[in-house]
Write an enzyme that holds these catalytic residues in place. Structure first.
Site, short mmCIF file in Angstrom:
data_model
loop_
_atom_site.label_atom_id
_atom_site.label_comp_id
_atom_site.label_asym_id
_atom_site.label_seq_id
_atom_site.Cartn_x
_atom_site.Cartn_y
_atom_site.Cartn_z
N ARG A 1 0.89 -1.19 0.13
CA ARG A 1 0.28 0.11 0.04
C ARG A 1 0.81 1.33 0.10
NH1 ARG A 1 -3.08 1.58 4.07
NH2 ARG A 1 -2.46 0.24 5.77
N ILE B 1 3.04 4.40 -0.22
CA ILE B 1 4.51 4.75 -0.73
C ILE B 1 5.19 3.19 -1.12
CG2 ILE B 1 6.74 5.47 0.04
CD1 ILE B 1 5.32 7.78 1.48
N THR C 1 1.55 5.62 12.65
CA THR C 1 1.38 6.49 13.30
C THR C 1 0.41 6.37 14.47
OG1 THR C 1 0.00 7.67 12.00
CG2 THR C 1 1.78 8.50 11.66
N GLY D 1 2.80 16.48 18.85
CA GLY D 1 1.88 15.21 18.77
C GLY D 1 2.52 14.05 18.28
N TYR E 1 6.64 9.07 17.07
CA TYR E 1 6.98 8.71 15.59
C TYR E 1 8.33 9.35 15.37
CZ TYR E 1 6.24 8.86 10.52
OH TYR E 1 6.11 8.75 9.13
N PRO F 1 11.12 11.12 3.28
CA PRO F 1 10.10 11.79 2.61
C PRO F 1 9.27 12.99 3.45
CG PRO F 1 9.69 9.25 2.77
CD PRO F 1 10.57 9.87 3.74
N GLY F 2 9.04 14.14 2.85
CA GLY F 2 8.25 14.95 3.29
C GLY F 2 6.75 14.61 3.00
P1 NDP Z 1 0.48 3.27 4.75
O1 NDP Z 1 -0.05 3.42 5.78
O2 NDP Z 1 -0.09 3.69 3.30
O3 NDP Z 1 0.99 1.72 4.51
C1 NDP Z 1 1.84 1.48 5.24
C2 NDP Z 1 2.13 -0.27 5.27
O4 NDP Z 1 3.04 -0.86 6.19
C3 NDP Z 1 1.22 -1.03 4.81
O5 NDP Z 1 1.63 -1.95 3.82
C4 NDP Z 1 1.11 -1.84 6.19
O6 NDP Z 1 0.46 -3.23 6.05
C5 NDP Z 1 2.35 -2.11 6.62
N1 NDP Z 1 2.52 -2.32 8.16
C6 NDP Z 1 2.27 -1.41 8.95
N2 NDP Z 1 2.33 -1.93 10.35
C7 NDP Z 1 3.28 -3.07 9.89
C8 NDP Z 1 3.44 -4.13 10.82
N3 NDP Z 1 3.68 -3.98 11.98
N4 NDP Z 1 4.22 -5.15 10.08
C9 NDP Z 1 4.13 -5.29 8.87
N5 NDP Z 1 3.61 -4.45 7.94
C10 NDP Z 1 3.08 -3.37 8.55
O7 NDP Z 1 1.90 4.07 4.74
P2 NDP Z 1 2.59 5.33 3.94
O8 NDP Z 1 2.70 4.85 2.46
O9 NDP Z 1 1.89 6.60 4.02
O10 NDP Z 1 3.89 5.42 4.49
C11 NDP Z 1 5.04 4.36 4.22
C12 NDP Z 1 6.39 4.96 4.93
O11 NDP Z 1 6.54 6.08 4.85
C13 NDP Z 1 6.11 4.76 6.58
O12 NDP Z 1 7.34 4.29 7.22
C14 NDP Z 1 5.87 6.38 7.02
O13 NDP Z 1 6.27 6.34 8.20
C15 NDP Z 1 6.81 6.86 5.92
N6 NDP Z 1 6.41 8.37 5.50
C16 NDP Z 1 5.17 8.54 5.01
C17 NDP Z 1 4.80 10.00 4.59
C18 NDP Z 1 3.49 10.17 4.05
O14 NDP Z 1 3.19 11.52 3.67
N7 NDP Z 1 2.80 9.24 3.73
C19 NDP Z 1 5.69 11.05 4.91
C20 NDP Z 1 7.02 10.53 5.50
C21 NDP Z 1 7.29 9.30 5.66
P3 NDP Z 1 -1.17 -3.41 6.13
O15 NDP Z 1 -1.41 -3.05 4.61
O16 NDP Z 1 -1.45 -4.73 6.08
O17 NDP Z 1 -1.76 -2.45 6.95
#
Ligand code: NDP
Length: 240
Positions: A12, A14, A86, A143, A147, A177-178
């Site tokens: 899902r 990124i 988060t 907040g 994280y 990433p931002g």
């Molecule tokens: P999403 O919430 O869209 O996707 C998160 C993914 O991580 C999912 O596939 C989820 O699985 C998986 N996941 C979460 N917890 C676990 C776990 N305990 N074990 C295995 N898999 C897990 O996240 P984003 O795409 O928004 O973010 C991706 C990364 O980028 C993260 O590390 C985030 O902190 C970082 N980031 C994101 C930003 C943004 O603007 N979106 C900005 C900066 C950093 P499932 O589908 O089963 O829930």
């Protein structure tokens, strides 16, 4: 050269863009996820990329998950630690559970996964580890004490481990990433989104594919002289 890659949280957001981009670059990709079976199935149906379900916060689950991937695809040469969550709250209201869940997934998860591919990378004399941190691990965010602590930890992890991998052909880098236009960010009320965009000098949110291109480069054989680096991709919002 095509290599075997694991992208945690690769089904899902990124992570899905990263999985697709690595596949397009010729790699054999395993995308892991935590619990959303429906999203994982839809992703596999659409891309043909296999998904593997296990909790990155659990060391033994990572060990058997990596074993399963290696049994199916071969030794892991590229690891992208992208899975993240988060649990935001101001510090005075943050519960120990909110603290632990975020640290377990976003920081200990990086240890758990990397530790289970590290020996193989050392033995074979090649590896690419790319961690996905965040702008908020660089600058802090109201907040998000949990994280920001975890994501800043990912940067320290990267720097220290890069020194240990250097002589073994293993690079370890981190991408920060931002604000990226994922479902999570797109779901915030338009007014809040406008306030976020107003703080980004390029005047827009980032695209998941823009992060994926950073990762694809760091995963390539061409990037062998880059290790311990923090690659900031935030539209100029924070200049680290
Ligand atoms: P999403 O919430 O869209 O996707 C998160 C993914 O991580 C999912 O596939 C989820 O699985 C998986 N996941 C979460 N917890 C676990 C776990 N305990 N074990 C295995 N898999 C897990 O996240 P984003 O795409 O928004 O973010 C991706 C990364 O980028 C993260 O590390 C985030 O902190 C970082 N980031 C994101 C930003 C943004 O603007 N979106 C900005 C900066 C950093 P499932 O589908 O089963 O829930």
């Amino acid at each position: 050269m095509g290599r075997v890659a694991i992208v945690t949280g690769g089904s899902r957001g990124i992570g899905a863009s990263i999985s697709r981009a690595l596949k397009e670059a010729g790699h054999e990709v395993a995308a892991t996820y935590g619990g959303n079976d429906e999203a994982a199935k839809a992703f596999t149906d659409e891309t043909g990329i296999r998904t593997f379900k296990f909790d990155v916060g659990n060391y033994e689950a990572c060990k058997s998950g990596v074993g399963e991937v290696e049994g199916a695809l071969g030794p892991v040469e590229i690891l992208v630690n992208n899975a993240g969550i988060t649990r935001d709250a101001p510090f005075h209201k943050m519960t120990p559970q909110q603290w632990s869940e975020v640290l377990d997934t976003n920081l200990t998860g990086v240890f758990n996964m990397t530790h289970n591919v590290w020996d193989g990378m050392r033995e074979r004399g090649f590896g690419r580890v790319i961690n996905i941190s965040s702008i908020n691990g660089q600058k802090g965010q109201f907040g998000q004490v949990n994280y920001a602590a975890a994501k800043a930890g990912d940067i320290g992890f990267t720097k220290a481990l890069s020194l240990e991998g250097a002589r073994k052909g293993i690079t370890v880098n981190v991408v920060c990433p931002g604000y990226i236009a994922t479902d999570m960010v797109k779901a915030v009320p338009e007014k809040v989104r406008e306030q976020i965009v107003a703080q980004i000098p390029v005047g827009r949110l980032g695209e998941p594919d823009e992060i994926a291109r950073c990762v694809t480069f760091l995963a390539s054989d061409d990037s062998g002289f880059i290790t311990g680096a923090t690659l900031t991709a935030n539209g100029g919002q924070y200049l680290a």
